[in-house]
Design an enzyme around this catalytic site. Structure first.
Site, PDB file in Angstrom:
ATOM      1  N   ILE A  68      -2.400  -8.875   5.196  1.00  0.00           N
ATOM      2  CA  ILE A  68      -2.197  -7.689   4.314  1.00  0.00           C
ATOM      3  C   ILE A  68      -1.302  -8.563   3.151  1.00  0.00           C
ATOM      4  O   ILE A  68      -0.119  -8.942   3.331  1.00  0.00           O
ATOM      5  CB  ILE A  68      -1.470  -6.446   4.681  1.00  0.00           C
ATOM      6  CG1 ILE A  68      -2.449  -5.960   5.850  1.00  0.00           C
ATOM      7  CG2 ILE A  68      -1.124  -5.488   3.737  1.00  0.00           C
ATOM      8  CD1 ILE A  68      -1.673  -5.198   6.839  1.00  0.00           C
ATOM      9  N   CYS A  69      -1.684  -8.473   1.964  1.00  0.00           N
ATOM     10  CA  CYS A  69      -0.765  -8.895   0.843  1.00  0.00           C
ATOM     11  C   CYS A  69       0.063  -7.689   0.265  1.00  0.00           C
ATOM     12  O   CYS A  69      -0.459  -6.963  -0.638  1.00  0.00           O
ATOM     13  CB  CYS A  69      -1.626  -9.329  -0.307  1.00  0.00           C
ATOM     14  SG  CYS A  69      -0.872 -10.196  -1.825  1.00  0.00           S
ATOM     15  N   LEU A  70       1.171  -7.604   0.694  1.00  0.00           N
ATOM     16  CA  LEU A  70       2.157  -6.347   0.452  1.00  0.00           C
ATOM     17  C   LEU A  70       3.697  -6.963   0.346  1.00  0.00           C
ATOM     18  O   LEU A  70       4.101  -7.718   1.326  1.00  0.00           O
ATOM     19  CB  LEU A  70       1.880  -5.442   1.484  1.00  0.00           C
ATOM     20  CG  LEU A  70       3.046  -4.138   1.308  1.00  0.00           C
ATOM     21  CD1 LEU A  70       2.626  -3.195   0.118  1.00  0.00           C
ATOM     22  CD2 LEU A  70       2.827  -3.215   2.793  1.00  0.00           C
ATOM     23  N   ASN A 130      -5.972  -5.842  -1.434  1.00  0.00           N
ATOM     24  CA  ASN A 130      -5.043  -6.493  -1.056  1.00  0.00           C
ATOM     25  C   ASN A 130      -5.065  -6.846   0.321  1.00  0.00           C
ATOM     26  O   ASN A 130      -4.005  -7.222   1.305  1.00  0.00           O
ATOM     27  CB  ASN A 130      -3.574  -5.509  -1.252  1.00  0.00           C
ATOM     28  CG  ASN A 130      -3.481  -5.311  -2.818  1.00  0.00           C
ATOM     29  OD1 ASN A 130      -3.637  -4.127  -2.989  1.00  0.00           O
ATOM     30  ND2 ASN A 130      -3.337  -6.267  -3.474  1.00  0.00           N
TER      31      ASN A 130
END
Length: 151
Positions: A87-89, A80
Site C-alpha cells: 500500500i502506497c500511503l 495506491n
C-alpha cells in the site's frame, strides 16, 4: 517475553476490541502478536460497498516507533495498491507517527479506498482510469468487490 512493542500491540488490540471503528476488524495471529490479520469492509455508498478485503500486518520490535508492514491479501484494483498488495500511503512510509495505532492505520486504509491519490500511483492503470474514465474504474472496482465475496 514482554517488550515495549508487544505491550503496545496488546494495548492496541484492547482498544480495537472495545471500540472498533465501523467496517474494520483485526486481531493478532494465534501464536504471534507481531503478525495480525485484518479485514476492511468496503464503505457504504461507495464503489467499494459490499467488499470484504483481507490484510496482513507485520510488526517489528521497533513498533510503535516504526510503521508495520501492511499488505492486502485480497486482490485489489486501486491507484495506491501495488500488484503484491503493498500500500502506497504516507502514514505507512514517511509520515509515520508513534501516536498512530492499529485502528488509525486500518481506518486510514479504508478511507484510502474511496479517496485515492492518483498523483502517487502504485497501479498506473488504476490511477489513469480513476482520473480519465471513472465509470470504467468503478466497473473494475465492482468486479473486485464481487470477487472478494468468494475469497
Amino acid at each position: 517475553m514482554s517488550t515495549p512493542a508487544r505491550r503496545r500491540l496488546i494495548r492496541d488490540f484492547k482498544v480495537l476490541k472495545e471500540d472498533p471503528p465501523a467496517g474494520i476488524s483485526g486481531a493478532p495471529c494465534e501464536n504471534n502478536i507481531m503478525k495480525w490479520n485484518a479485514v476492511i469492509f468496503g464503505p457504504d455508498d461507495t464503489a467499494w460497498e459490499g467488499g470484504t478485503f483481507k490484510l496482513v500486518l507485520v510488526f517489528s520490535e521497533d513498533y510503535p516507533n516504526q510503521a508495520p508492514l501492511v499488505k492486502f491479501v485480497s486482490k485489489l484494483f486501486h491507484p495506491n495498491v501495488y500488484a503484491d498488495g503493498g500500500i502506497c500511503l504516507d502514514i505507512l512510509q514517511n509520515n509515520w507517527s508513534p501516536i498512530l495505532d492499529i485502528s488509525a492505520i486500518l481506518t486510514s486504509i479504508q478511507s484510502l479506498l474511496c479517496d485515492p491519490n492518483p498523483n502517487s500511483p502504485a497501479n498506473s492503470e488504476a490511477a489513469k482510469l480513476f482520473q480519465e474514465n471513472r465509470r470504467e474504474y468503478e466497473r473494475r472496482v465492482q468486479a473486485i468487490v464481487e470477487e472478494s465475496w468468494n475469497s
